[in-house]
Design an enzyme around this catalytic site. Structure first.
Site, PDB file in Angstrom:
ATOM      1  N   SER A   1       4.498  -3.523   6.027  1.00 49.20           N
ATOM      2  CA  SER A   1       3.164  -4.125   6.079  1.00 49.20           C
ATOM      3  C   SER A   1       3.240  -5.583   5.664  1.00 49.20           C
ATOM      4  O   SER A   1       4.173  -6.013   4.985  1.00 49.20           O
ATOM      5  CB  SER A   1       2.199  -3.362   5.172  1.00 49.20           C
ATOM      6  OG  SER A   1       2.682  -3.331   3.844  1.00 49.20           O
TER       7      SER A   1
ATOM      8  N   ARG B   1      13.584  -3.415   9.772  1.00 50.56           N
ATOM      9  CA  ARG B   1      12.556  -3.115   8.777  1.00 50.56           C
ATOM     10  C   ARG B   1      11.209  -2.930   9.453  1.00 50.56           C
ATOM     11  O   ARG B   1      10.827  -3.728  10.326  1.00 50.56           O
ATOM     12  CB  ARG B   1      12.447  -4.249   7.753  1.00 50.56           C
ATOM     13  CG  ARG B   1      11.103  -4.295   7.011  1.00 50.56           C
ATOM     14  CD  ARG B   1      11.129  -5.211   5.813  1.00 50.56           C
ATOM     15  NE  ARG B   1       9.815  -5.744   5.466  1.00 50.56           N
ATOM     16  CZ  ARG B   1       8.813  -5.065   4.924  1.00 50.56           C
ATOM     17  NH1 ARG B   1       8.944  -3.765   4.677  1.00 50.56           N
ATOM     18  NH2 ARG B   1       7.660  -5.654   4.644  1.00 50.56           N
TER      19      ARG B   1
ATOM     20  N   ASP C   1      -3.661  -6.241   5.717  1.00 54.21           N
ATOM     21  CA  ASP C   1      -4.801  -6.907   5.108  1.00 54.21           C
ATOM     22  C   ASP C   1      -4.800  -8.361   5.555  1.00 54.21           C
ATOM     23  O   ASP C   1      -3.805  -8.846   6.107  1.00 54.21           O
ATOM     24  CB  ASP C   1      -4.745  -6.815   3.583  1.00 54.21           C
ATOM     25  CG  ASP C   1      -3.488  -7.468   3.010  1.00 54.21           C
ATOM     26  OD1 ASP C   1      -3.596  -8.583   2.487  1.00 54.21           O
ATOM     27  OD2 ASP C   1      -2.403  -6.859   3.099  1.00 54.21           O
TER      28      ASP C   1
ATOM     29  N   ARG D   1       6.828   6.804   3.875  1.00 60.89           N
ATOM     30  CA  ARG D   1       6.799   6.348   5.262  1.00 60.89           C
ATOM     31  C   ARG D   1       8.114   6.722   5.949  1.00 60.89           C
ATOM     32  O   ARG D   1       8.143   7.049   7.139  1.00 60.89           O
ATOM     33  CB  ARG D   1       6.565   4.836   5.328  1.00 60.89           C
ATOM     34  CG  ARG D   1       6.398   4.300   6.750  1.00 60.89           C
ATOM     35  CD  ARG D   1       6.129   2.800   6.733  1.00 60.89           C
ATOM     36  NE  ARG D   1       4.802   2.495   6.221  1.00 60.89           N
ATOM     37  CZ  ARG D   1       4.460   1.347   5.663  1.00 60.89           C
ATOM     38  NH1 ARG D   1       5.354   0.391   5.513  1.00 60.89           N
ATOM     39  NH2 ARG D   1       3.228   1.144   5.244  1.00 60.89           N
TER      40      ARG D   1
ATOM     41  N   ARG E   1      17.004   7.829  -7.078  1.00 59.63           N
ATOM     42  CA  ARG E   1      15.797   7.099  -7.473  1.00 59.63           C
ATOM     43  C   ARG E   1      14.608   7.379  -6.541  1.00 59.63           C
ATOM     44  O   ARG E   1      13.677   6.599  -6.441  1.00 59.63           O
ATOM     45  CB  ARG E   1      16.061   5.590  -7.533  1.00 59.63           C
ATOM     46  CG  ARG E   1      17.050   5.178  -8.601  1.00 59.63           C
ATOM     47  CD  ARG E   1      17.393   3.706  -8.518  1.00 59.63           C
ATOM     48  NE  ARG E   1      18.302   3.327  -9.595  1.00 59.63           N
ATOM     49  CZ  ARG E   1      17.966   2.645 -10.691  1.00 59.63           C
ATOM     50  NH1 ARG E   1      16.708   2.269 -10.848  1.00 59.63           N
ATOM     51  NH2 ARG E   1      18.855   2.336 -11.596  1.00 59.63           N
TER      52      ARG E   1
ATOM     53  N   ARG F   1      -1.856   2.876   5.189  1.00 60.55           N
ATOM     54  CA  ARG F   1      -0.588   2.163   5.343  1.00 60.55           C
ATOM     55  C   ARG F   1       0.571   3.135   5.452  1.00 60.55           C
ATOM     56  O   ARG F   1       1.527   2.901   6.189  1.00 60.55           O
ATOM     57  CB  ARG F   1      -0.378   1.209   4.165  1.00 60.55           C
ATOM     58  CG  ARG F   1      -1.349   0.032   4.158  1.00 60.55           C
ATOM     59  CD  ARG F   1      -0.937  -1.018   3.154  1.00 60.55           C
ATOM     60  NE  ARG F   1      -1.017  -0.564   1.780  1.00 60.55           N
ATOM     61  CZ  ARG F   1      -2.110  -0.613   1.030  1.00 60.55           C
ATOM     62  NH1 ARG F   1      -3.237  -1.108   1.543  1.00 60.55           N
ATOM     63  NH2 ARG F   1      -2.106  -0.197  -0.225  1.00 60.55           N
TER      64      ARG F   1
ATOM     65  N   GLY G   1       9.620   0.141   3.139  1.00 60.49           N
ATOM     66  CA  GLY G   1       9.531   0.033   1.691  1.00 60.49           C
ATOM     67  C   GLY G   1       9.146   1.335   1.018  1.00 60.49           C
ATOM     68  O   GLY G   1       9.680   1.697  -0.028  1.00 60.49           O
TER      69      GLY G   1
END
Length: 235
Positions: A94, A91, A207, A28, A47, A220, A24
């Site tokens: 988190s 994918r 979390d 990362r 973008r 993360r 996402g």
């Protein structure tokens, strides 16, 4: 199949590998390119959604961001599967745990994805569709976790359309054995099914909804590398 850039991906046909590992967070993705890829070349920055193609142990692979939520994942995975000849999307992301057996840092291999979204309505199916991962990828990911000594669970996740939910009814999902909550996997699995391709999601628990355990945004972004190791082992 299109041979020109799509509205959201600036690559030309052939610049993206048949296997794409997605996250996402674009930062990362940049970390994955730096850690795992040789001769990485940027193929997308539309973008700010970074995408790179390079090689891993001699095999060609791409990494790319997908943003947050099912609509964003739906757009990027659809374009990759249907316009760029991508056959496999993995994918890495988190998720928030909703089972007491899970803790921050544990891995979840998403065998299936429940959802509170109406995304599947676009397919006009005469019933309820159950989005699932490719079994070969699930099995190999579990084998990799065993080999690497990573703590993991395999099972259902909940792909939620809402992050700030005043009436989430988490206990009802917990009672059904759902492991964790995230926001993209169901869309990925549906697009893979419709296009006849393969998908898998491997999540790191960031979390815990029940206990209050949590991590920072920096953690993360930079320290959830075990799921990346598992993903790249599947190439």
């Amino acid at each position: 199949m299109a041979t020109t850039p799509t509205p959201h991906i600036g690559a030309k046909l052939g610049e993206i590998a048949e296997t794409v590992i997605m996250a996402g967070d674009p930062l990362r993705v940049k970390l994955m390119a730096e850690m795992f890829l040789e001769n990485a070349v940027l193929f997308n920055n539309v973008r700010g959604m970074l995408g790179y193609t390079g090689t891993y142990k001699g095999k060609r692979v791409s990494v790319m961001g997908h943003g947050m939520g099912m609509p964003s994942m739906g757009i990027y995975s659809y374009e990759l599967f249907n316009f760029y000849g991508v056959k496999t999307i993995i994918r890495v992301g988190s998720a928030g745990a909703i089972q007491g057996s899970l803790h921050v840092g544990d891995l979840v291999i998403a065998q299936g994805a429940c959802t509170n979204s109406n995304y599947a309505a676009s397919y006009e199916l005469p019933g309820t569709f159950a989005p699932i991962a490719n079994f070969d990828l699930v099995r190999r990911a579990a084998d990799s976790c065993d080999r690497l000594g990573f703590k993991y669970s395999v099972g259902n996740v909940l792909t939620s359309d809402v992050f700030y939910n005043e009436n989430s009814h988490v206990d009802k999902w917990t009672n059904m054995g759902v492991l964790a909550i995230e926001m993209e996997i169901a869309a990925l699995y549906m697009n893979a099914a419709r296009s006849g391709n393969r998908a898998l999601a491997i999540c790191t628990i960031s979390d815990h909804v029940l206990t209050g355990e949590e991590t920072t945004a920096e953690e993360r972004q930079n320290t959830f590398t075990k799921m990346m190791e598992v993903a790249f082992s599947l190439i």
